[in-house]
Enzyme design. Sequence first.
Site, PDB file in Angstrom:
ATOM      1  N   CYS A  35     -27.139 -14.832  25.654  1.00  0.00           N
ATOM      2  CA  CYS A  35     -28.314 -15.157  24.854  1.00  0.00           C
ATOM      3  C   CYS A  35     -29.539 -15.007  25.755  1.00  0.00           C
ATOM      4  O   CYS A  35     -29.578 -15.577  26.861  1.00  0.00           O
ATOM      5  CB  CYS A  35     -28.221 -16.587  24.324  1.00  0.00           C
ATOM      6  SG  CYS A  35     -29.733 -17.151  23.509  1.00  0.00           S
ATOM      7  N   ASP A  42     -22.566 -15.150  24.399  1.00  0.00           N
ATOM      8  CA  ASP A  42     -22.375 -14.826  22.990  1.00  0.00           C
ATOM      9  C   ASP A  42     -21.140 -13.947  22.886  1.00  0.00           C
ATOM     10  O   ASP A  42     -20.889 -13.118  23.767  1.00  0.00           O
ATOM     11  CB  ASP A  42     -23.582 -14.075  22.425  1.00  0.00           C
ATOM     12  CG  ASP A  42     -24.789 -14.970  22.212  1.00  0.00           C
ATOM     13  OD1 ASP A  42     -24.599 -16.127  21.778  1.00  0.00           O
ATOM     14  OD2 ASP A  42     -25.918 -14.522  22.459  1.00  0.00           O
ATOM     15  N   GLU A  58     -15.139   9.176  25.717  1.00  0.00           N
ATOM     16  CA  GLU A  58     -14.000   8.912  26.605  1.00  0.00           C
ATOM     17  C   GLU A  58     -13.798   7.399  26.622  1.00  0.00           C
ATOM     18  O   GLU A  58     -14.726   6.647  26.908  1.00  0.00           O
ATOM     19  CB  GLU A  58     -14.294   9.474  27.999  1.00  0.00           C
ATOM     20  CG  GLU A  58     -13.086   9.562  28.909  1.00  0.00           C
ATOM     21  CD  GLU A  58     -12.736   8.250  29.543  1.00  0.00           C
ATOM     22  OE1 GLU A  58     -11.540   7.922  29.609  1.00  0.00           O
ATOM     23  OE2 GLU A  58     -13.668   7.528  29.973  1.00  0.00           O
ATOM     24  N   SER A  59     -12.600   6.957  26.280  1.00  0.00           N
ATOM     25  CA  SER A  59     -12.364   5.536  26.000  1.00  0.00           C
ATOM     26  C   SER A  59     -12.587   4.616  27.199  1.00  0.00           C
ATOM     27  O   SER A  59     -13.103   3.508  27.043  1.00  0.00           O
ATOM     28  CB  SER A  59     -10.966   5.316  25.417  1.00  0.00           C
ATOM     29  OG  SER A  59      -9.979   5.759  26.297  1.00  0.00           O
ATOM     30  N   HIS A  76     -28.214 -10.470  19.246  1.00  0.00           N
ATOM     31  CA  HIS A  76     -27.079  -9.813  18.591  1.00  0.00           C
ATOM     32  C   HIS A  76     -27.481  -8.466  18.009  1.00  0.00           C
ATOM     33  O   HIS A  76     -26.777  -7.473  18.158  1.00  0.00           O
ATOM     34  CB  HIS A  76     -26.515 -10.690  17.473  1.00  0.00           C
ATOM     35  CG  HIS A  76     -26.061 -12.054  17.898  1.00  0.00           C
ATOM     36  ND1 HIS A  76     -25.912 -12.441  19.198  1.00  0.00           N
ATOM     37  CD2 HIS A  76     -25.715 -13.129  17.158  1.00  0.00           C
ATOM     38  CE1 HIS A  76     -25.496 -13.688  19.259  1.00  0.00           C
ATOM     39  NE2 HIS A  76     -25.370 -14.137  18.021  1.00  0.00           N
ATOM     40  N   GLU A  77     -28.620  -8.461  17.317  1.00  0.00           N
ATOM     41  CA  GLU A  77     -29.099  -7.233  16.694  1.00  0.00           C
ATOM     42  C   GLU A  77     -29.371  -6.158  17.749  1.00  0.00           C
ATOM     43  O   GLU A  77     -29.051  -4.985  17.550  1.00  0.00           O
ATOM     44  CB  GLU A  77     -30.390  -7.509  15.892  1.00  0.00           C
ATOM     45  CG  GLU A  77     -30.204  -8.489  14.752  1.00  0.00           C
ATOM     46  CD  GLU A  77     -30.354  -9.961  15.138  1.00  0.00           C
ATOM     47  OE1 GLU A  77     -30.464 -10.782  14.216  1.00  0.00           O
ATOM     48  OE2 GLU A  77     -30.360 -10.306  16.344  1.00  0.00           O
TER      49      GLU A  77
END
Length: 137
Positions: A35, A42, A58-59, A76-77
Site C-alpha cells: 500500500c 496488499d 516467457e513465463s 490496486h488499480e
Amino acid sequence: MPDHPDAGVLDKVPNPHPDVNYVARFTAPEFTSLCPVTGQPDFAHLVIDYVPGDWLVESKSLKLYLFSFRNHGAFHEGCTVEIGKALTSLLQPRWLRIGGYWYPRGGIPIDVFWQTGTAPEGVWVPDQGVAGYRGRG
C-alpha cells in the site's frame, strides 16, 4: 530478483502458432505489493488472458516481473493496469485482459479489470473463475 517493476524484464518468445487465434492464461494467486499510503502488504489473485500474435510472454520472466511488485508501493488499480499495459507493449497481442481480484484491506475488497478491446471473433474466452468477494455470507 528485481526489487521494483522498473527493474523487471519481461521477455518474449516466438509464438509457434501465429496463424491461430487461441487464448493463453496465466494465473498468479499469490500476487503481492505494498500500500503506498501505509506500507502494509496488499494481496491479489491475478488472471491474465491473451490472444497472442507473433509473440508469447516467457513465463519465468513474467514470474520475476510479478515478483518485482512485492516491495513496490502502488494502488490496486495502478498495479493491475500497469501489468496489462506492460504485457501489451511487449507482445502486441491480438487481445489481452487482466483481472485483479484484491483481497480486502480495511474491510473493502477491490477488483480491477482492464482489457485492450474486444476478443477476436470465434475465440473461446472462458470465465476467469474467481468468485466475487462475499465475506461470510
